[in-house]
Design an enzyme around this catalytic site. Structure first.
Site, PDB file in Angstrom:
ATOM      1  N   PHE A 181       0.819  -1.217   0.000  1.00  0.00           N
ATOM      2  CA  PHE A 181       0.000   0.000   0.000  1.00  0.00           C
ATOM      3  C   PHE A 181       0.853   1.266   0.000  1.00  0.00           C
ATOM      4  O   PHE A 181       0.342   2.369   0.120  1.00  0.00           O
ATOM      5  CB  PHE A 181      -0.969  -0.016   1.185  1.00  0.00           C
ATOM      6  CG  PHE A 181      -2.228  -0.809   0.917  1.00  0.00           C
ATOM      7  CD1 PHE A 181      -2.471  -1.393  -0.320  1.00  0.00           C
ATOM      8  CD2 PHE A 181      -3.182  -0.973   1.909  1.00  0.00           C
ATOM      9  CE1 PHE A 181      -3.621  -2.114  -0.570  1.00  0.00           C
ATOM     10  CE2 PHE A 181      -4.354  -1.698   1.672  1.00  0.00           C
ATOM     11  CZ  PHE A 181      -4.570  -2.267   0.435  1.00  0.00           C
ATOM     12  N   ASP A 189      -0.207  -9.515  -4.486  1.00  0.00           N
ATOM     13  CA  ASP A 189       1.019  -8.741  -4.678  1.00  0.00           C
ATOM     14  C   ASP A 189       0.666  -7.387  -5.291  1.00  0.00           C
ATOM     15  O   ASP A 189       1.332  -6.893  -6.209  1.00  0.00           O
ATOM     16  CB  ASP A 189       2.026  -9.491  -5.556  1.00  0.00           C
ATOM     17  CG  ASP A 189       3.417  -8.857  -5.529  1.00  0.00           C
ATOM     18  OD1 ASP A 189       3.650  -7.984  -4.672  1.00  0.00           O
ATOM     19  OD2 ASP A 189       4.265  -9.228  -6.365  1.00  0.00           O
ATOM     20  N   HIS A 203       1.909   1.347  -9.502  1.00  0.00           N
ATOM     21  CA  HIS A 203       2.768   2.451  -9.932  1.00  0.00           C
ATOM     22  C   HIS A 203       1.923   3.352 -10.818  1.00  0.00           C
ATOM     23  O   HIS A 203       0.906   2.924 -11.379  1.00  0.00           O
ATOM     24  CB  HIS A 203       3.973   1.945 -10.727  1.00  0.00           C
ATOM     25  CG  HIS A 203       4.850   1.001  -9.976  1.00  0.00           C
ATOM     26  ND1 HIS A 203       5.778   1.421  -9.065  1.00  0.00           N
ATOM     27  CD2 HIS A 203       4.935  -0.356 -10.014  1.00  0.00           C
ATOM     28  CE1 HIS A 203       6.417   0.370  -8.568  1.00  0.00           C
ATOM     29  NE2 HIS A 203       5.927  -0.724  -9.123  1.00  0.00           N
TER      30      HIS A 203
END
Length: 441
Positions: A58, A294, A298
């Site tokens: 996070f 996972d 970005h």
């Protein structure tokens, strides 16, 4: 009290579920519970335990422009995830008491329950870490993965032994950099498949074998993160370790690079279609313990680079359960298998004894779903700060309602608790209040 009536569980039973909303617990599960308090008619709906996503990033502290606890947990809640486990590679990394405390303060903004993993670097302070409610160690990089947190084998062995003394699981990122293909580094930066050619499947299997060997010597609980190959899964299970598979390794392959470009770069990388199919078989037949995302967002600007310069990672916390439910709708997975992959098994592996099932006395982390309501996944509709998804255009079955500890944290327009049109400015439903509870606290 709140009673969810006529709900169908993953095993096909039709039940009423009573929730003590003040205590956040399931007060009863039965075929005909006596009327008490408010009720929801769940006829034709599927009621599941909320997903426990054992692997998220996070990004706070340090990388707020990519994600925050508020935006990441909103995305989780909208996807039916009620507990997340955050990994330590933030800035500063979660390797000592001060870093843990800083992250825990930020996690108070979370809409879902959380666990915080402690990291292992040459500068880590295990005494301070284990004095805090650390859920597990990991994601521990046995071999170099991202360049900043890879550790030598002696330190890995020390961490495994210390975690065993503290009754903690060690979550391992297993890739042996010695087996990466340097020849692939000569390929052009616009040759997106070069990333998969570089980080070979053999590198994963070899590192998994070594990790479980070290774990066995210490009688440790080893959990292998994001296994991307059938060989990696087989090595983990043969060595007595548990393992997880991500949605991107389950639903995407090297054949998708033409469409994804560098938005499909992650570690470990996408594998061949044959390996993807073999991985799915191991998920379906019960070999794989859990699905974890996972979730590593970005920005678009960061990902829009050459294959050698783009950062690794993709978002996934909001789409994991919907993608699996779509597979169950198409009868490629059973609903019981989805329940076990996303809730029952993660709860068992990480010792979350009050979570992971729809049973009397357990915490009321619940997801209500119309199993026939399949829709197209679109990045613009999701709630992660990054605003994109590698699963664009695929189908998913999203929840109508997500409940954490008896409180509604997400309800879409079709939920019986939300009027048509929703009550939130996003126009697609409403969020409740942040929960922000550490599962070990």
């Amino acid at each position: 009290m709140l009673t969810i009536r006529n709900a169908t569980l993953a095993d096909g039973r039709q039940v009423d579920v009573r929730i003590d909303t003040s205590a956040g617990r399931i007060a009863g599960v039965g075929s005909t519970l006596t009327e008490s308090g408010d009720s929801i008619d769940a006829t034709g709906k599927l009621l599941l335990p909320g997903m426990i996503d054992a692997h998220v990033h996070f990004r706070q502290p340090g990388f707020d422009h990519k994600e925050t606890w508020e935006t990441g947990s909103r995305s989780a809640a909208a996807g039916g995830v009620t507990t997340v486990v955050d990994q330590p590679n933030t800035d500063p990394p979660t390797v000592d008491g001060d870093a843990f405390d800083r992250k825990a303060d930020l996690a108070a903004d979370s809409y879902v329950d959380y666990g915080i993993n402690g990291g292992v670097t040459p500068d880590w302070d295990p005494d301070e870490l284990f004095d805090r409610p650390v859920l597990a160690l990991g994601e521990v990089f046995l071999a170099d993965s991202t360049g900043e947190m890879g550790i030598e084998e002696d330190l890995f062995r020390e961490a495994v032994e210390r975690a065993t003394d503290e009754y903690r699981v060690v979550t391992v990122h297993a890739e042996d950099a010695d087996l990466f293909s340097e020849a692939a580094r000569e390929r052009d930066g616009d040759d997106y498949d070069a990333w998969s050619a570089y980080r070979t499947a053999e590198a994963e299997a070899a590192a998994v074998e070594r990790a479980v060997e070290i774990g066995a010597e210490a009688d440790a609980s080893i959990h292998v993160a994001h296994t991307s190959t059938p060989e990696g899964v087989d090595a983990a299970t043969a060595g007595g370790a548990t393992c997880e598979v991500t949605p991107h390794h389950l639903f995407l392959s090297r054949e998708d690079y033409d469409e994804l470009g560098t938005f499909g770069r992650m570690n470990p990388p996408l594998r061949s279609e044959d390996r993807r199919e073999a991985l799915f078989e191991r998920v379906a037949d019960g070999t794989v313990d859990m699905v974890a995302t996972d979730h590593a967002p970005h920005t678009r600007e960061e990902k829009d680079a050459s294959v050698w310069d783009a950062p690794s990672g993709v978002p996934g916390v909001e789409t994991a359960l919907p993608l699996l439910l779509e597979e169950a709708r198409k009868e490629n997975l059973s609903y019981e298998r989805v329940r076990d992959l996303t809730a029952a098994n993660p709860a068992d592996v990480f010792g979350l004894t009050r979570k992971g099932a729809v049973e009397q006395g357990l915490i009321a982390d619940l997801v209500l779903v119309d199993p026939d309501d399949s829709s197209e996944i679109r990045g613009e509709d999701l709630h992660s700060k990054c605003g994109w998804t590698p699963f664009e255009g695929m189908a998913g079955v999203f929840p109508e309602l997500t409940m954490v500890r008896g409180s509604v944290v997400w309800a879409d327009e079709e939920s019986p608790l939300v009027p048509p049109g929703g009550t939130d400015e996003s126009a697609d439903g409403e969020f409740g209040d942040p929960v922000g509870r550490n599962v070990r606290g």
